[in-house]
Each structure stands twice: as structure tokens, then as C-alpha cells.
Design an enzyme around this catalytic site. Structure first.
Site, short mmCIF file in Angstrom:
data_model
loop_
_atom_site.label_atom_id
_atom_site.label_comp_id
_atom_site.label_asym_id
_atom_site.label_seq_id
_atom_site.Cartn_x
_atom_site.Cartn_y
_atom_site.Cartn_z
N PRO A 57 3.84 1.77 -10.23
CA PRO A 57 4.92 2.48 -9.52
C PRO A 57 5.79 1.51 -8.71
CG PRO A 57 2.78 2.92 -8.51
CD PRO A 57 2.52 2.10 -9.72
N GLU A 58 7.08 1.62 -8.90
CA GLU A 58 8.03 0.80 -8.16
C GLU A 58 8.73 1.66 -7.10
OE1 GLU A 58 8.38 -2.38 -8.54
OE2 GLU A 58 7.36 -2.76 -10.43
#
Ligand SMILES: [Zn+2]
Length: 269
Positions: free
Chosen positions: A2-3
Site C-alpha cells: 500500500p502506498e
């Protein structure tokens, strides 16, 4: 992994689900995440969630006199589910609210659940973080000033969370393409004009990803499916050998700091 856009979309999805609700219970099924889940989280029972904030890739559940810090690590995801939903093998933590639960699923256990009393910004994980790319703190002059004297490649500079938070590997490549900047250029050589292009490109790249996530991740509340990380149509990332969407030249890959960088030799001279 996840960014920042995934974390921001998660925050936007969670905030209206949790704000104003009283924490009625805590379930810790596996405390061994990146750091052990704080025993202090038990003290959250009875507290009311005021809001859900984000700093970098950390989610901050605001409980008034402190924050529950959540990090998704490499593989984590958060969902709001009906109470009593059976927990799967990787569902390590629940925050219970009577009529709903917030559940952390984290197969690789690099995530974090920590209690930060007082000012969360002074917490050891947050105190050193750089500026927020989507805030007004990132503007052409600030980026220009920040880069002065740095001999490191601009791509690596962008990924250094002590300078700017949340511009991960994918978004650094994409932003540099949008700005027409060679990823190997020394950060200290960024002109004010290029700084203008780059700060706008970073904001545009992240904003587009958040928008894409808003549509693909709409069902993350209530659903119990897979991680829900975004599928995106990239300009250069992971497109080695394919024609540039702008000029047709073949996209090239190089390695910087043990990570792949993708760029167009035609557009990014
Ligand atoms: Zn090109």
C-alpha cells in the site's frame, strides 16, 4: 504494497464509519506485527473516535488525548465489517464499535498498531517525517530549497521520507516522467522551473491515483475480499521495452538504490 494513495483512500473510507463512535472492545489475535501491538491499546475501550488523520503512510485514529497509529506495512488492509464476522488466518487485530468492527488483515505482518498518547507528531515514527506532498508545504520554492546541495539522484531524493513522505517507487518514476526530468539527475541541479513542473507532477500523480482508488476501492467497507490495492494504468512504471505513451520511444529500466526506475529516454533527457 500500500502506498500513500491507498492509505488516503482507506482514510477517506474509514473516517465517516468511525468518527463519533465509542470503542467497545479490542481483539488482538496475533500481537507480533512489525512491532508488538501495544498493550496500551486496551486502554482505548470506552473512548470516542474524533477523526481519522493521515501522516505519510500512517493512519492516526484520533481519540482526543492520543492516537491509535495504524500502518499497513507490506500487505495490510483495513475493513469495516459487521460484528461477529469470523476472523481469517491473517486477521490479527479488531477495533470493536458495537454495531461494526474495524479489522486489520496483514498476511506478512509488517504492519503496526501502536498507541501514541499526547502529540502523535512527536512519536518516534512520525517526528522525522518530511513534508506532505499533497499539502501546501510542497510547492516549487520549497522543493527547490530542499534539494539544494544534494548530490543524490532526484529519483532517490523523492523517495526519501525524511524529505517528502509517501512518494514511493512507482510514483517517483511516474512523477519524473510527467515533469520531463531524467531520474538520474542530481537533486541539487533541479532548477526552479523544473521544481515547478516536478511539484505539480507529484501532486497530479498522487491525486490521480487517489481518484482511481476511490472508484475501484469503493467496496472496501463491508466486503471481505482481497487486499484492494489499486490497479492503475502507468505512464512508465513496469513498461520496459514498450513505447512511450507520448513520444513512442521505448521505455527503459535502470536500477537505483536496489529499486527499478522506469523512464522514457525521449521525454526525460
Ligand atoms: Zn517519451
Amino acid at each position: 504494497m500500500p502506498e500513500l494513495p491507498e492509505v488516503e483512500v482507506t482514510r477517506r473510507g474509514l473516517a465517516p464509519q468511525l468518527a463519533g463512535r465509542v470503542i467497545s472492545g479490542i481483539a488482538v489475535r496475533e500481537p507480533r506485527l512489525r512491532w508488538p501491538i501495544d498493550a496500551g491499546v486496551r486502554g482505548l475501550i470506552g473512548r470516542t473516535v474524533k477523526a481519522v488523520h493521515r501522516r505519510g503512510k500512517y493512519l492516526l485514529v484520533d481519540c482526543g488525548d492520543g492516537h491509535l497509529i495504524l500502518h499497513l506495512g507490506m500487505s495490510g488492509s483495513l475493513r469495516v465489517l459487521p460484528p461477529g464476522t469470523p476472523a481469517g488466518k491473517h486477521d490479527h487485530f479488531d477495533l470493536e464499535f458495537g454495531d461494526r468492527i474495524l479489522r486489520l488483515r496483514d498476511p506478512r505482518r509488517f504492519g503496526a498498531v501502536l498507541w501514541a498518547p499526547g502529540d502523535a507528531m512527536q512519536h518516534r515514527l512520525l517526528a522525522h517525517l518530511g513534508i506532505e506532498p499533497l499539502s501546501r508545504d510542497l510547492d516549487p520554492r520549497r522543493l527547490h530549497t530542499l534539494t539544494r546541495g544534494h548530490r543524490t539522484a532526484i529519483k532517490l531524493f523523492l523517495m526519501d521520507a525524511r524529505r517528502i513522505v509517501g512518494v514511493g517507487n512507482i510514483y517517483a518514476s511516474e512523477s519524473l516522467f510527467r515533469a520531463g526530468i531524467n531520474p538520474r539527475m542530481r537533486a541539487g541541479r533541479l532548477s526552479l522551473d523544473k521544481s515547478r513542473k516536478l511539484s505539480a507532477a507529484i501532486k497530479q500523480t498522487l491525486t490521480k491515483a487517489i481518484r482511481a482508488g476511490g472508484s475501484t476501492l469503493r467496496d472496501f467497507v463491508g466486503s471481505d475480499g482481497n487486499s484492494g490495492y489499486f490497479q492503475q494504468r502507468h505512464l512508465v512504471y513496469d513498461r520496459e521495452g514498450q513505447p512511450c505513451r507520448r513520444c513512442g520511444v521505448k521505455i527503459r529500466r535502470l536500477v537505483q538504490g536496489q529499486r527499478s526506475t522506469f523512464f522514457c529516454p525521449g521525454c526525460q533527457k
